[in-house]
Scaffold this motif. Sequence first.
Motif, PDB file in Angstrom:
ATOM      1  N   GLY A 261      21.635 -30.802  36.278  1.00 24.17           N
ATOM      2  CA  GLY A 261      22.254 -30.810  37.583  1.00 24.17           C
ATOM      3  C   GLY A 261      21.296 -30.520  38.715  1.00 24.17           C
ATOM      4  N   SER A 262      20.016 -30.529  38.451  1.00 23.99           N
ATOM      5  CA  SER A 262      19.016 -30.211  39.463  1.00 23.99           C
ATOM      6  C   SER A 262      19.044 -31.261  40.576  1.00 23.99           C
ATOM      7  N   PRO A 263      19.119 -30.827  41.840  1.00 20.63           N
ATOM      8  CA  PRO A 263      19.142 -31.793  42.940  1.00 20.63           C
ATOM      9  C   PRO A 263      17.813 -32.507  43.163  1.00 20.63           C
TER      10      PRO A 263
ATOM     11  N   VAL B  85      16.161 -33.340  51.912  1.00 23.46           N
ATOM     12  CA  VAL B  85      17.525 -33.145  52.413  1.00 23.46           C
ATOM     13  C   VAL B  85      18.472 -32.837  51.265  1.00 23.46           C
ATOM     14  N   VAL B  86      18.343 -33.558  50.157  1.00 18.21           N
ATOM     15  CA  VAL B  86      19.191 -33.305  48.988  1.00 18.21           C
ATOM     16  C   VAL B  86      18.993 -31.873  48.496  1.00 18.21           C
ATOM     17  N   ALA B  87      17.756 -31.419  48.447  1.00 16.36           N
ATOM     18  CA  ALA B  87      17.471 -30.051  47.997  1.00 16.36           C
ATOM     19  C   ALA B  87      18.050 -29.025  48.960  1.00 16.36           C
ATOM     20  N   LEU B  88      17.909 -29.265  50.259  1.00 18.87           N
ATOM     21  CA  LEU B  88      18.426 -28.320  51.238  1.00 18.87           C
ATOM     22  C   LEU B  88      19.948 -28.285  51.256  1.00 18.87           C
ATOM     23  N   VAL B  89      20.578 -29.426  51.037  1.00 25.32           N
ATOM     24  CA  VAL B  89      22.045 -29.459  50.934  1.00 25.32           C
ATOM     25  C   VAL B  89      22.503 -28.665  49.714  1.00 25.32           C
TER      26      VAL B  89
ATOM     27  N   GLY C 149      24.802 -25.349  49.539  1.00 26.18           N
ATOM     28  CA  GLY C 149      25.992 -25.305  48.687  1.00 26.18           C
ATOM     29  C   GLY C 149      25.988 -24.149  47.703  1.00 26.18           C
ATOM     30  N   GLY C 150      24.963 -23.323  47.735  1.00 30.56           N
ATOM     31  CA  GLY C 150      24.944 -22.138  46.881  1.00 30.56           C
ATOM     32  C   GLY C 150      24.039 -22.219  45.667  1.00 30.56           C
ATOM     33  N   GLU C 151      23.469 -23.389  45.398  1.00 33.93           N
ATOM     34  CA  GLU C 151      22.533 -23.487  44.272  1.00 33.93           C
ATOM     35  C   GLU C 151      21.217 -22.836  44.667  1.00 33.93           C
ATOM     36  N   ARG C 152      20.494 -22.336  43.677  1.00 39.16           N
ATOM     37  CA  ARG C 152      19.224 -21.663  43.953  1.00 39.16           C
ATOM     38  C   ARG C 152      18.152 -22.110  42.960  1.00 39.16           C
ATOM     39  N   PRO C 153      16.914 -22.293  43.453  1.00 42.57           N
ATOM     40  CA  PRO C 153      15.809 -22.612  42.539  1.00 42.57           C
ATOM     41  C   PRO C 153      15.422 -21.377  41.744  1.00 42.57           C
ATOM     42  N   GLY C 154      14.789 -21.610  40.608  1.00 39.03           N
ATOM     43  CA  GLY C 154      14.357 -20.509  39.766  1.00 39.03           C
ATOM     44  C   GLY C 154      13.240 -19.696  40.398  1.00 39.03           C
ATOM     45  N   GLU C 155      12.347 -20.346  41.112  1.00 41.30           N
ATOM     46  CA  GLU C 155      11.232 -19.692  41.797  1.00 41.30           C
ATOM     47  C   GLU C 155      11.272 -20.099  43.269  1.00 41.30           C
TER      48      GLU C 155
ATOM     49  N   TRP D 137      12.460 -25.514  40.285  1.00 44.35           N
ATOM     50  CA  TRP D 137      13.926 -25.451  40.405  1.00 44.35           C
ATOM     51  C   TRP D 137      14.542 -25.097  39.062  1.00 44.35           C
ATOM     52  N   GLU D 138      13.984 -25.658  38.005  1.00 41.11           N
ATOM     53  CA  GLU D 138      14.615 -25.567  36.686  1.00 41.11           C
ATOM     54  C   GLU D 138      14.355 -24.257  35.959  1.00 41.11           C
ATOM     55  N   VAL D 139      13.539 -23.381  36.499  1.00 42.96           N
ATOM     56  CA  VAL D 139      13.276 -22.094  35.852  1.00 42.96           C
ATOM     57  C   VAL D 139      14.456 -21.176  36.188  1.00 42.96           C
ATOM     58  N   VAL D 140      15.563 -21.376  35.485  1.00 40.99           N
ATOM     59  CA  VAL D 140      16.783 -20.619  35.747  1.00 40.99           C
ATOM     60  C   VAL D 140      17.115 -19.785  34.516  1.00 40.99           C
TER      61      VAL D 140
END
Length: 131
Positions: A8-10, A60-64, A68-74, A126-129
């Motif tokens: 689901g990574s943007p 823009v996709v990442a900032l949206v 929306g509440g998603e957060r990168p791992g780092e 982003w994926e380091v969650v």
Amino acid sequence: MTTAAAAGSPVDGILATASIVLSLLVAVWALVAAVRHRAPDRYQFVGLAVLEVALLALTVVALVALGGGERPGEPGAFFGYLVTLVCLPPLAWVLARMEPTRWGSAIVCAVCLVTPVVVVRLQQTWEVVGG
């Protein structure tokens, strides 16, 4: 759970893939020009502009997603790569315009080879969650 987050990574998907492919195509075009002792041409600059539009769309996709509440791992590394990614094509444009020889084409080639690496690093940060 990490693979579900990665899926689901943007910053992972068709836009990222298109940016990587476009960057590599411009790199090949610029490499051929450099080998042929040609200065950067209009096609290289158009390619850089299209690449910048794709990278801005990815941003823009990442900032949206962040809004929306998603957060990168780092987060720190993510924002550093995001800013770097958006600055690369304009940097190549300016440096290639300053060097209207084959080395200008070599600059475009080098920057376009770095861009896919930065896109992949952006995806990895982003994926380091979840550790």
